[in-house]
Design a protein around this motif. Structure first.
Motif, mmCIF file in Angstrom:
data_model
loop_
_atom_site.group_PDB
_atom_site.id
_atom_site.type_symbol
_atom_site.label_atom_id
_atom_site.label_comp_id
_atom_site.label_asym_id
_atom_site.label_seq_id
_atom_site.Cartn_x
_atom_site.Cartn_y
_atom_site.Cartn_z
ATOM 1 N N ALA A 8 0.828 -1.214 0.000
ATOM 2 C CA ALA A 8 0.000 0.000 0.000
ATOM 3 C C ALA A 8 0.859 1.259 0.000
ATOM 4 C CB ALA A 8 -0.939 -0.009 1.201
ATOM 5 N N GLU A 9 1.909 1.275 0.791
ATOM 6 C CA GLU A 9 2.796 2.448 0.845
ATOM 7 C C GLU A 9 3.477 2.692 -0.492
ATOM 8 O OE1 GLU A 9 5.401 1.450 4.082
ATOM 9 O OE2 GLU A 9 3.966 2.112 5.602
ATOM 10 N N VAL A 10 4.045 1.644 -1.068
ATOM 11 C CA VAL A 10 4.743 1.780 -2.344
ATOM 12 C C VAL A 10 3.753 2.153 -3.450
ATOM 13 C CG1 VAL A 10 6.052 0.531 -4.115
ATOM 14 C CG2 VAL A 10 6.664 0.276 -1.706
ATOM 15 N N ALA A 11 2.588 1.505 -3.470
ATOM 16 C CA ALA A 11 1.580 1.800 -4.496
ATOM 17 C C ALA A 11 1.124 3.251 -4.401
ATOM 18 C CB ALA A 11 0.393 0.855 -4.353
ATOM 19 N N SER A 12 0.937 3.756 -3.198
ATOM 20 C CA SER A 12 0.518 5.150 -3.024
ATOM 21 C C SER A 12 1.580 6.108 -3.551
ATOM 22 C CB SER A 12 0.238 5.440 -1.550
ATOM 23 O OG SER A 12 -0.895 4.729 -1.120
ATOM 24 N N ALA A 13 2.832 5.848 -3.205
ATOM 25 C CA ALA A 13 3.925 6.730 -3.638
ATOM 26 C C ALA A 13 4.127 6.668 -5.153
ATOM 27 C CB ALA A 13 5.213 6.356 -2.915
ATOM 28 N N VAL A 14 4.179 5.462 -5.703
ATOM 29 C CA VAL A 14 4.394 5.308 -7.146
ATOM 30 C C VAL A 14 3.197 5.858 -7.915
ATOM 31 C CG1 VAL A 14 4.646 3.606 -9.016
ATOM 32 C CG2 VAL A 14 6.005 3.382 -6.922
ATOM 33 N N GLY A 15 1.997 5.555 -7.450
ATOM 34 C CA GLY A 15 0.800 6.054 -8.115
ATOM 35 C C GLY A 15 0.758 7.570 -8.141
ATOM 36 N N PHE A 16 1.103 8.201 -7.021
ATOM 37 C CA PHE A 16 1.124 9.659 -6.952
ATOM 38 C C PHE A 16 2.139 10.224 -7.942
ATOM 39 C CE2 PHE A 16 2.959 13.570 -5.236
ATOM 40 C CZ PHE A 16 1.827 14.375 -5.190
ATOM 41 N N GLN A 17 3.340 9.661 -7.950
ATOM 42 C CA GLN A 17 4.399 10.151 -8.832
ATOM 43 C C GLN A 17 4.066 9.928 -10.307
ATOM 44 O OE1 GLN A 17 7.875 8.136 -7.367
ATOM 45 N NE2 GLN A 17 8.102 9.514 -5.636
ATOM 46 N N ALA A 48 9.953 0.610 -3.938
ATOM 47 C CA ALA A 48 9.798 1.156 -5.294
ATOM 48 C C ALA A 48 11.046 1.015 -6.158
ATOM 49 C CB ALA A 48 9.385 2.619 -5.220
ATOM 50 N N GLU A 49 12.174 0.742 -5.572
ATOM 51 C CA GLU A 49 13.405 0.571 -6.350
ATOM 52 C C GLU A 49 13.237 -0.512 -7.412
ATOM 53 O OE1 GLU A 49 17.028 1.103 -7.958
ATOM 54 O OE2 GLU A 49 16.096 2.401 -6.475
ATOM 55 N N LEU A 50 12.386 -1.497 -7.154
ATOM 56 C CA LEU A 50 12.169 -2.559 -8.126
ATOM 57 C C LEU A 50 11.457 -2.062 -9.377
ATOM 58 C CD1 LEU A 50 12.675 -4.107 -5.368
ATOM 59 C CD2 LEU A 50 11.499 -5.991 -6.472
ATOM 60 N N PHE A 51 10.707 -0.951 -9.260
ATOM 61 C CA PHE A 51 10.142 -0.302 -10.444
ATOM 62 C C PHE A 51 11.247 0.472 -11.160
ATOM 63 C CE2 PHE A 51 5.961 -0.557 -8.279
ATOM 64 C CZ PHE A 51 5.200 -1.040 -9.324
ATOM 65 N N VAL A 52 12.054 1.172 -10.381
ATOM 66 C CA VAL A 52 13.094 2.034 -10.944
ATOM 67 C C VAL A 52 14.087 1.228 -11.772
ATOM 68 C CG1 VAL A 52 14.998 3.611 -10.376
ATOM 69 C CG2 VAL A 52 12.848 3.755 -9.107
ATOM 70 N N ASP A 53 14.507 0.076 -11.264
ATOM 71 C CA ASP A 53 15.513 -0.712 -11.993
ATOM 72 C C ASP A 53 14.904 -1.643 -13.043
ATOM 73 O OD1 ASP A 53 14.616 -3.026 -10.663
ATOM 74 O OD2 ASP A 53 16.367 -3.162 -9.366
ATOM 75 N N GLY A 54 13.564 -1.624 -13.191
ATOM 76 C CA GLY A 54 12.910 -2.417 -14.230
ATOM 77 C C GLY A 54 12.578 -3.841 -13.847
ATOM 78 N N THR A 55 12.796 -4.206 -12.591
ATOM 79 C CA THR A 55 12.478 -5.565 -12.157
ATOM 80 C C THR A 55 10.978 -5.825 -12.250
ATOM 81 O OG1 THR A 55 14.393 -5.620 -10.664
ATOM 82 C CG2 THR A 55 12.627 -7.196 -10.223
ATOM 83 N N ILE A 56 10.172 -4.877 -11.757
ATOM 84 C CA ILE A 56 8.713 -5.035 -11.789
ATOM 85 C C ILE A 56 8.188 -4.452 -13.089
ATOM 86 C CG2 ILE A 56 6.522 -4.363 -10.750
ATOM 87 C CD1 ILE A 56 7.933 -4.327 -8.047
ATOM 88 N N GLN A 57 7.602 -5.345 -13.901
ATOM 89 C CA GLN A 57 6.970 -4.950 -15.159
ATOM 90 C C GLN A 57 5.732 -5.818 -15.342
ATOM 91 O OE1 GLN A 57 9.454 -4.449 -18.593
ATOM 92 N NE2 GLN A 57 11.255 -4.097 -17.341
ATOM 93 N N PRO A 58 4.676 -5.280 -15.959
ATOM 94 C CA PRO A 58 3.428 -6.043 -16.095
ATOM 95 C C PRO A 58 3.605 -7.411 -16.743
ATOM 96 C CG PRO A 58 3.106 -3.790 -16.841
ATOM 97 C CD PRO A 58 4.575 -3.956 -16.576
ATOM 98 N N GLU A 59 4.498 -7.511 -17.694
ATOM 99 C CA GLU A 59 4.661 -8.779 -18.409
ATOM 100 C C GLU A 59 5.234 -9.896 -17.540
ATOM 101 O OE1 GLU A 59 7.830 -5.902 -20.017
ATOM 102 O OE2 GLU A 59 5.725 -5.825 -19.508
ATOM 103 N N TRP A 60 5.787 -9.574 -16.386
ATOM 104 C CA TRP A 60 6.340 -10.603 -15.503
ATOM 105 C C TRP A 60 5.407 -10.927 -14.347
ATOM 106 C CZ3 TRP A 60 9.078 -12.717 -18.693
ATOM 107 C CH2 TRP A 60 10.014 -12.061 -19.478
ATOM 108 N N GLY A 61 4.173 -10.433 -14.406
ATOM 109 C CA GLY A 61 3.190 -10.725 -13.366
ATOM 110 C C GLY A 61 2.512 -12.067 -13.586
#
Length: 87
Positions: A8-17, A48-61
């Motif tokens: 929830a914390e990461v989603a709120s921060a990333v979503g806002f940004q 959120a670093e996992l978004f920044v470095d490209g680890t988290i991407q929709p295609e890997w869900g």
């Protein structure tokens, strides 16, 4: 419970940004972590670093999602469309 709080914390921060709904980001996080449990500990440390470095991407869900054109797609569909192979 700690993982839910972190999501929830990461989603709120990333979503806002990014200017997108935090619930959408949370869904992407759950989908990714469900399909890639080996990244849970790192996510709990780095967030959120996992978004920044490209680890988290929709295609890997592991869960379906609504594409920008309204289609319901699975991550495998997206990988196929992008001609991606899991390493």
């Amino acid at each position: 419970m700690e993982a839910i709080k972190k999501i929830a914390e990461v989603a709120s921060a990333v979503g806002f940004q990014a200017g997108v709904p935090a619930a959408d980001v949370a869904g992407q996080l759950v989908s990714f972590l469900y399909a890639n449990p080996e990244h849970v500990e790192r996510f709990m440390r780095e967030g959120a670093e996992l978004f920044v470095d490209g680890t988290i991407q929709p295609e890997w869900g592991g869960l379906t999602y609504r594409a920008g054109n309204g289609e319901i797609l699975s991550p495998a569909d997206l990988r196929d469309r992008k001609d991606m192979v899991r390493q």
